[in-house]
Design an enzyme around this catalytic site. Structure first.
Site, PDB file in Angstrom:
ATOM      1  N   ARG A  62     -25.695 -13.747 -18.575  1.00 50.40           N
ATOM      2  CA  ARG A  62     -25.512 -14.935 -18.047  1.00 50.40           C
ATOM      3  C   ARG A  62     -26.348 -16.311 -18.391  1.00 50.40           C
ATOM      4  NH1 ARG A  62     -28.426 -16.282 -13.411  1.00 50.40           N
ATOM      5  NH2 ARG A  62     -29.017 -14.382 -13.142  1.00 50.40           N
ATOM      6  N   TYR A 115      -6.119 -33.064 -10.151  1.00 52.79           N
ATOM      7  CA  TYR A 115      -5.767 -31.718  -9.971  1.00 52.79           C
ATOM      8  C   TYR A 115      -6.611 -31.001  -8.686  1.00 52.79           C
ATOM      9  CZ  TYR A 115      -6.174 -26.506 -10.616  1.00 52.79           C
ATOM     10  OH  TYR A 115      -6.088 -25.266 -10.445  1.00 52.79           O
ATOM     11  N   ASP A 187     -11.188 -34.583 -17.770  1.00 56.09           N
ATOM     12  CA  ASP A 187     -10.777 -33.364 -17.579  1.00 56.09           C
ATOM     13  C   ASP A 187      -9.615 -33.339 -18.985  1.00 56.09           C
ATOM     14  OD1 ASP A 187      -9.088 -31.230 -17.311  1.00 56.09           O
ATOM     15  OD2 ASP A 187      -9.529 -31.184 -15.015  1.00 56.09           O
ATOM     16  N   LYS A 212      -5.401 -22.920 -19.680  1.00 51.78           N
ATOM     17  CA  LYS A 212      -4.181 -23.436 -19.788  1.00 51.78           C
ATOM     18  C   LYS A 212      -3.942 -23.237 -21.405  1.00 51.78           C
ATOM     19  CE  LYS A 212      -4.421 -23.876 -15.433  1.00 51.78           C
ATOM     20  NZ  LYS A 212      -5.008 -25.206 -14.913  1.00 51.78           N
TER      21      LYS A 212
HETATM   22  C1  PLP Z   1      -5.867 -25.491 -13.935  1.00 50.25           C
HETATM   23  C2  PLP Z   1      -6.733 -26.796 -14.077  1.00 50.25           C
HETATM   24  C3  PLP Z   1      -7.984 -26.789 -13.696  1.00 50.25           C
HETATM   25  C4  PLP Z   1      -8.880 -25.631 -13.243  1.00 50.25           C
HETATM   26  O1  PLP Z   1      -9.033 -24.594 -13.926  1.00 50.25           O
HETATM   27  P1  PLP Z   1      -9.233 -23.156 -13.413  1.00 50.25           P
HETATM   28  O2  PLP Z   1      -9.247 -22.461 -14.910  1.00 50.25           O
HETATM   29  O3  PLP Z   1      -8.166 -22.978 -12.840  1.00 50.25           O
HETATM   30  O4  PLP Z   1     -10.361 -23.122 -12.861  1.00 50.25           O
HETATM   31  C5  PLP Z   1      -8.589 -28.067 -13.786  1.00 50.25           C
HETATM   32  N1  PLP Z   1      -8.119 -29.216 -14.077  1.00 50.25           N
HETATM   33  C6  PLP Z   1      -6.793 -28.963 -14.630  1.00 50.25           C
HETATM   34  C7  PLP Z   1      -5.966 -30.322 -15.205  1.00 50.25           C
HETATM   35  C8  PLP Z   1      -6.230 -27.898 -14.538  1.00 50.25           C
HETATM   36  O5  PLP Z   1      -4.873 -27.944 -14.980  1.00 50.25           O
END
Ligand code: PLP
Length: 399
Positions: A62, A115, A187, A212
């Site tokens: 961790r 998001y 982000d 993603k």
């Molecule tokens: C999917 C997504 C998240 C969250 O990510 P997880 O891996 O599902 O926790 C945050 N920001 C954006 C723009 C996303 O597409």
């Protein structure tokens, strides 16, 4: 921590080589999977424990693990960051990064097109900690600046919004933040370091859902935060406390995925532009959003900021949400699923997924008209995707 020979190498090369370590014992090519929860303790580990800093010491997974460090170095190299930290999800990265940059009573200015998971975190969790968030149109720089209060500590924006693909003017947002002495978190899930490197524009922390494009194969949940060594060191204790550490096997999967990031992003962007260009010629399609289209409202900004326009395309059928559902049901190649950034084309409708919590009228005010379809264009042949969409659109309007 980074190999000196990596300096000056391009993203395609860094994606393959940065951070990846061959096994010294066997000569196996590529980073071994250090599938362990704990490590044998020696004098140096006892000392690190005593000093209270064990981020990159062999103590307990961790805290840190060589499988994490390997993919962290690769991601840091791609982002042009001193340091990166992987998490068990994008939301784990976002919550840890945000909470390390804000104090009790603090305030955030964020995009009004966040998001859903980030919005839920901001609305559901932050008020219980005495923190608040104001939401502004990410295209309205004057509104961003006007929303800043004496207790504002963070500007939080997405490089490209979902689903309308509005592009944040990050250099301008950074300029506002610096004038007011506040931090910027971006982000950058939709753009990836192949599209842009926000840290080079002065951003403090870049976060991604690595679930993603970074991983790219729709088979993993992970996240990452990138920034200066000092910044990521300050986020590390939050990962310890909130517990969102990434498992060594998942690190291996992510590292393998990132090796092909540059080639995948080329294929995604090429395919998406071909699909988007074709969609613009379809009579039953009212509007198409993709940053590389000349018709996109942020096209000029995209040419300035984006080296790769990515694989996301949003379009409006000249019809109803029910017809969009018929179109989805008629698709044979594109898969009906939420999420994005995988090698396979995924398609979803904001009205019954990401924006289901809003009324039709609210969605229209946000610019999400009936018939709005979100496509995450994969790396399949664009002609095959176009043929699939063509027959599905025809089916949606057949009586
Ligand atoms: C999917 C997504 C998240 C969250 O990510 P997880 O891996 O599902 O926790 C945050 N920001 C954006 C723009 C996303 O597409």
């Amino acid at each position: 921590m980074q190999h000196p020979p990596l300096a000056g190498l391009s993203a395609s090369t860094l994606a393959v080589h940065a951070g990846t370590k061959d096994d010294a014992t066997t000569g196996a090519v590529g980073t071994p999977i250090y599938q362990t929860s704990t490590f044998l303790l020696e004098e140096s580990q006892y000392q690190a424990i005593e000093e209270g800093f064990a981020r990159d010491r062999f103590i307990y997974t961790r805290y840190g693990n060589p499988s994490q460090w390997s993919v962290e170095q690769k991601l840091a190299a791609l982002e042009g960051a001193e340091s990166a930290m992987v998490f068990s999800s994008g939301m784990a990265a976002i919550s840890a990064a945000v909470l390390s940059l804000i104090d009790k009573g603090g305030h955030i200015v964020a995009s009004n097109e966040l998001y859903g998971g980030s919005y839920a975190f901001f609305q559901g969790e932050l008020p219980t900690l005495g923190m608040s968030v104001s939401y502004v149109n990410p295209r309205d720089l004057a509104a961003i600046e006007a929303a800043i209060r004496p207790n504002t500590q963070i500007l939080f924006f997405e490089s490209l919004t979902n689903p309308l693909l509005k592009l944040a003017d990050i250099p301008a947002i950074v300029e506002i933040a610096q004038r007011h002495g506040v931090r910027v978190i971006i982000d950058a899930t939709f753009t990836t370091p192949i599209g842009m490197k926000p840290l080079e524009m002065g951003v403090d922390v870049v976060v991604h859902s690595a679930s993603k494009y970074l991983n790219g194969h729709s088979d993993l949940i992970a996240g990452v935060a990138c920034g200066s060594r000092k910044m990521i060191d300050s986020i590390w204790p939050r990962r310890l406390s909130y517990g969102g550490s990434l498992d060594p096997h998942a690190c291996f999967m992510l590292e393998r995925g990132v090796k092909t990031l540059a080639v995948r992003m080329r294929a995604h962007a090429e395919g998406a532009l071909r699909v988007a260009t074709w969609l613009e010629s379809v009579a039953r399609v009212r509007r198409v959003h993709h940053p590389a289209l000349a018709s996109h409202p942020d096209h000029a900004l995209a040419q300035r900021l984006l080296k790769n326009a990515g694989g996301m395309v949003c379009f409006e059928l000249d019809g109803t949400d029910a017809q969009a559902v018929r179109m989805l049901n008629a698709l044979k190649l594109a898969k009906k699923a939420t999420s994005l950034g995988g090698v396979e084309t995924l398609v979803s409708l904001p009205f019954n997924t990401s924006h289901a919590a809003f009324t039709g009228a609210q969605r229209e005010r946000m610019g999400i008209a009936p018939g709005c379809v979100r496509l995450s264009v994969g790396i399949e042949d664009a002609a095959d995707l176009i043929a699939d969409l063509e027959q599905a659109i025809a089916a949606a309007f057949a009586d």
